[in-house]
Design a protein around this motif. Structure first.
Motif, PDB file in Angstrom:
ATOM      1  N   THR A 178       1.019  -1.388   0.056  1.00  0.00           N
ATOM      2  CA  THR A 178       0.122  -0.020  -0.225  1.00  0.00           C
ATOM      3  C   THR A 178       1.016   1.410   0.070  1.00  0.00           C
ATOM      4  O   THR A 178       0.486   2.172  -0.715  1.00  0.00           O
ATOM      5  CB  THR A 178      -0.655   0.140   1.349  1.00  0.00           C
ATOM      6  OG1 THR A 178      -1.659  -1.232   1.108  1.00  0.00           O
ATOM      7  CG2 THR A 178      -1.569   1.213   1.303  1.00  0.00           C
ATOM      8  N   GLU A 202      -6.555   1.437  -0.814  1.00  0.00           N
ATOM      9  CA  GLU A 202      -7.098   0.373  -0.103  1.00  0.00           C
ATOM     10  C   GLU A 202      -8.481   0.774   0.944  1.00  0.00           C
ATOM     11  O   GLU A 202      -9.197  -0.144   1.270  1.00  0.00           O
ATOM     12  CB  GLU A 202      -6.026   0.182   0.846  1.00  0.00           C
ATOM     13  CG  GLU A 202      -5.994  -1.345   1.551  1.00  0.00           C
ATOM     14  CD  GLU A 202      -4.754  -1.732   2.471  1.00  0.00           C
ATOM     15  OE1 GLU A 202      -4.128  -0.745   2.818  1.00  0.00           O
ATOM     16  OE2 GLU A 202      -4.410  -2.826   2.510  1.00  0.00           O
ATOM     17  N   ASP A 262      -5.425  -1.390  -5.091  1.00  0.00           N
ATOM     18  CA  ASP A 262      -5.008  -1.869  -3.931  1.00  0.00           C
ATOM     19  C   ASP A 262      -5.904  -2.984  -3.214  1.00  0.00           C
ATOM     20  O   ASP A 262      -7.224  -2.427  -2.883  1.00  0.00           O
ATOM     21  CB  ASP A 262      -4.724  -0.747  -2.986  1.00  0.00           C
ATOM     22  CG  ASP A 262      -3.819  -1.248  -1.827  1.00  0.00           C
ATOM     23  OD1 ASP A 262      -3.682  -2.450  -1.874  1.00  0.00           O
ATOM     24  OD2 ASP A 262      -3.224  -0.140  -1.177  1.00  0.00           O
ATOM     25  N   GLU A 263      -5.900  -4.038  -3.544  1.00  0.00           N
ATOM     26  CA  GLU A 263      -6.860  -5.049  -2.899  1.00  0.00           C
ATOM     27  C   GLU A 263      -8.209  -5.048  -3.203  1.00  0.00           C
ATOM     28  O   GLU A 263      -9.079  -4.684  -2.376  1.00  0.00           O
ATOM     29  CB  GLU A 263      -6.488  -5.391  -1.404  1.00  0.00           C
ATOM     30  CG  GLU A 263      -5.134  -5.298  -1.135  1.00  0.00           C
ATOM     31  CD  GLU A 263      -4.841  -6.072   0.282  1.00  0.00           C
ATOM     32  OE1 GLU A 263      -5.943  -6.958   0.474  1.00  0.00           O
ATOM     33  OE2 GLU A 263      -3.810  -6.022   0.780  1.00  0.00           O
TER      34      GLU A 263
HETATM   35 MG   LIG Z   1      -1.892  -2.691   1.999  1.00  0.00          MG
END
Ligand SMILES: [Mg+2]
Ligand SMILES: Nc1ncnc2c1ncn2[C@@H]1O[C@H](COP(=O)(O)OP(=O)(O)OP(=O)(O)O)[C@@H](O)[C@H]1O
Lengths: 351, 241
Positions: free
Chosen positions: B45, B86, B163-164
């Motif tokens: 991140t 994120e 991010d994810e």
């Molecule tokens: Mg992360």
């Protein structure tokens, strides 16, 4: 208390509330975008009144030198920062926005000051002179601290008020002024009551501007971008919304509202270089009732403060300030409960 | 354009004295999905936030051949470089529709562009169309994810950092999200994907990096890494057979 007196107090309260409403919207806007409780907006309102009064008596208002000086300093500060960051290409733009634009109303002001010009032009020039004040004050004092805590920003905002008021004394002198009303005469209400047309004007203007405010934030993409910055700063940046520009827009709008406040209030209240503080402080009570976040609740809160003030000055004139500010305490207690509840929810949300 | 779309060289990112990213080199080719996998706290991140201009960093970085050190986060967005963070960073108190419209903020003057983008996002995420008037903060986790991705797509970016995107989603929906990511690539969007779910990420990606405590420890075609015994042992949670 007779019916007549109550009605007069109500009208009086509503028109005062209209003033606090306009200033309160500015407070909420600036706070939500920048986390600054912009106390100097009261001073800006006072300067608007003093500027218009100067024009009406064919004098050059001190605000011209004030704005010109701040514009030059702000422009220097901005250009230095840009050059230091290796962004020389943006210098012309900075010169245009920080120096050229604010100097235009200064020039107009100098040109019209000693002439017999229509009142509308004087008012327009006054608004033009007042508009850049918030942005310039921000650039010179608060922007360098943009990442500081809300408390630090608040303390600095208060310090800035005293600084600005001091400069106001030099720029405008210690004399109080009253401007000639924009609307003369009285408006009859049912029951043989007469109310000053100026008070009606205050309420109408506040209503209209609230509507414009509502439409701007509800409909226009620029308004939404400002709300987005207030809602989630990182998210807004990731959409390409520049926080400095959002802040500048917020200060611009708040200054415009302060200018209107000053112009509307000057015919019914004697304004001094430091009269703005009280106006700002009382308007901030409305904004605090709105939690510095909600425009509708701020509007209701401001009108409430206006009515409370007019009632208090009738029944206990000496204590009116005490009565008004006493409201802050229960409001803050109630607010702090509300805030605790909100932040609990936030924590749950993150978990 | 010749050369990679995004090139990071010897990137360092620190929180105070602690370096969370230490000397990362990354090349991202146009029209491909590049993934970074790694354990919690590896610095993924941090790397993405720095690349997007949200954190200060040291090193050399180029996007479309331009020096990223001279570009603000907002400049990047104007040039089609978008991050879905994120935390999602939605505008919670605003309706879904406004969130999406703000996604096209940098193209706001082109009304036809905004309308077309909106149509295409609603086509890809019909759920968002149904909920367009709902406040973003009241959406379900999965809907929020869709909104975050949809909002980033509104400006029709060239490079999308995700991010994810599957964080907190049910396994079947994870597949669905990643299939969509592949669909985006097929439409010509280049993607840098960070994923906790290493197996799924390696399935969908073309090229992969493995990150460990702030450094890239492995790099290669995603299909190779998916069968690399070290990756299997550490990140695919399996006995390497
Ligand atoms: Mg992360
Ligand atoms: N704001 C911060 N201040 C200090 N340290 C931080 C901060 N943000 C992250 N870190 C630290 O930096 C390291 C890398 O964090 P990062 O969020 O980049 O990891 P990650 O790879 O994304 O992990 P995850 O898979 O759990 O999302 C961690 O050790 C974390 O504790």
């Amino acid at each position: 208390m007779t019916w007549d007196i109550m009605l007069i107090l109500l009208v009086d309260g509503l028109s005062t509330g209209a003033i606090y409403l306009l200033a309160g919207l500015g407070f909420v806007l600036v706070f939500s975008v920048t986390r600054v409780i912009f106390i100097p907006s009261g001073d800006i309102a006072a300067f608007a009144a003093l500027t218009l009064a100067a024009f009406q008596s064919r004098m050059i208002p001190g605000s011209i030198w004030l704005v010109a000086g701040m514009a030059v300093l702000a422009c220097l500060a901005e250009c230095t920062t840009l050059l230091r960051n290796g962004a020389a290409r943006q210098v012309p733009r900075a010169i245009f926005f920080y120096a050229v634009l604010p100097l235009i109303p200064c020039g107009v002001g100098l040109a019209i000051a000693s002439h017999d010009v229509p009142e509308a032009l004087r008012i327009a020039t006054t608004i033009g002179l007042i508009l850049p004040m918030g942005v310039l004050i921000d650039r010179l004092t608060l922007r360098p601290l943009a990442d500081a805590s809300t408390l630090i920003l608040f303390i600095v905002a208060i310090a800035v008020h005293f600084l600005i008021a001091g400069i106001g004394l030099i720029a405008f002198g210690p004399e109080g002024v009253r401007t000639t009303p924009i609307l003369d005469g009285m408006v009859p209400l049912p029951g043989d009551i007469l109310i000053p047309a100026q008070q009606v004007l205050m309420m109408v203007v506040a209503l209209l501007l609230s509507l414009v405010f509502y439409l701007f934030f509800g409909r226009s993409i620029t308004g939404k971008a400002l709300r987005a910055t207030a809602s989630n700063r990182v998210g807004a940046r990731l959409m390409g919304i520049r926080p400095e520009r959002a802040a500048a827009a917020a200060y611009l709008i708040a200054s415009a509202l302060a200018a209107v406040v000053g112009i509307l209030i000057a015919p019914i209240t004697t304004m001094y270089y430091d009269s703005g503080f009280m106006i700002g402080l009382k308007a901030s009570v409305g904004a605090i009732i709105g939690g510095m976040a909600s425009y509708p609740i701020t509007a209701i809160g401001s009108v409430f403060i206006g009515i409370l003030e007019s009632w208090a000055s009738f029944v206990a004139s000496d204590y009116k300030e005490i009565i008004i500010f006493s409201v802050v305490i229960p409001v803050l207690i109630w607010r702090s409960f509300a805030v605790h509840r909100d932040s609990d929810e936030e924590i749950e949300e993150l978990a | 354009m010749s050369g990679p779309l995004l090139e990071l060289e010897d990137i360092h990112v620190a929180y105070g004295k602690v370096e969370a990213v230490r000397g990362i080199n990354l090349k991202l080719d146009e029209g491909r999905i590049t993934t970074v996998i790694g354990a919690n706290g590896a610095g993924k991140t941090t790397l993405l936030s720095a690349a997007a201009g949200l954190l200060p960093w040291r090193g050399r970085a180029q996007y479309q051949g331009r020096d990223l050190a001279r570009m603000s986060a907002e400049d990047r967005v104007e040039r089609g470089f978008c991050l879905v963070p994120e935390q999602r960073a939605l505008f919670g108190d605003m309706p879904v529709l406004d969130n999406l419209l703000l996604g096209a903020y940098v193209r706001r003057r082109d009304k036809t562009f905004v309308r077309k983008s909106l149509e295409s996002v609603f086509e890809q995420f019909p759920r968002l169309a149904e909920r367009r008037a709902q406040e973003a903060q009241t959406l379900s986790g999965g809907e929020r994810q869709m909104l975050a991705i949809g909002r980033a797509l509104m400006s029709q970016p060239r490079l999308l950092l995700l991010d994810e995107p599957s964080l907190g989603l049910a396994p079947t929906i994870v597949r669905d999200v990643l299939t969509r990511v592949r669909g985006l690539r097929d439409q010509g969007v280049s993607i840098l994907l960070v994923e906790q779910n290493a197996r799924a990420a390696l399935d969908v990606a073309d090229h992969a990096y493995v990150m460990d405590t702030g450094e890239f420890v492995l790099e290669g075609p995603a299909s190779d890494l998916a069968t690399d015994p070290r990756v299997i042992a550490t990140y695919l949670g399996g006995s390497s057979d």
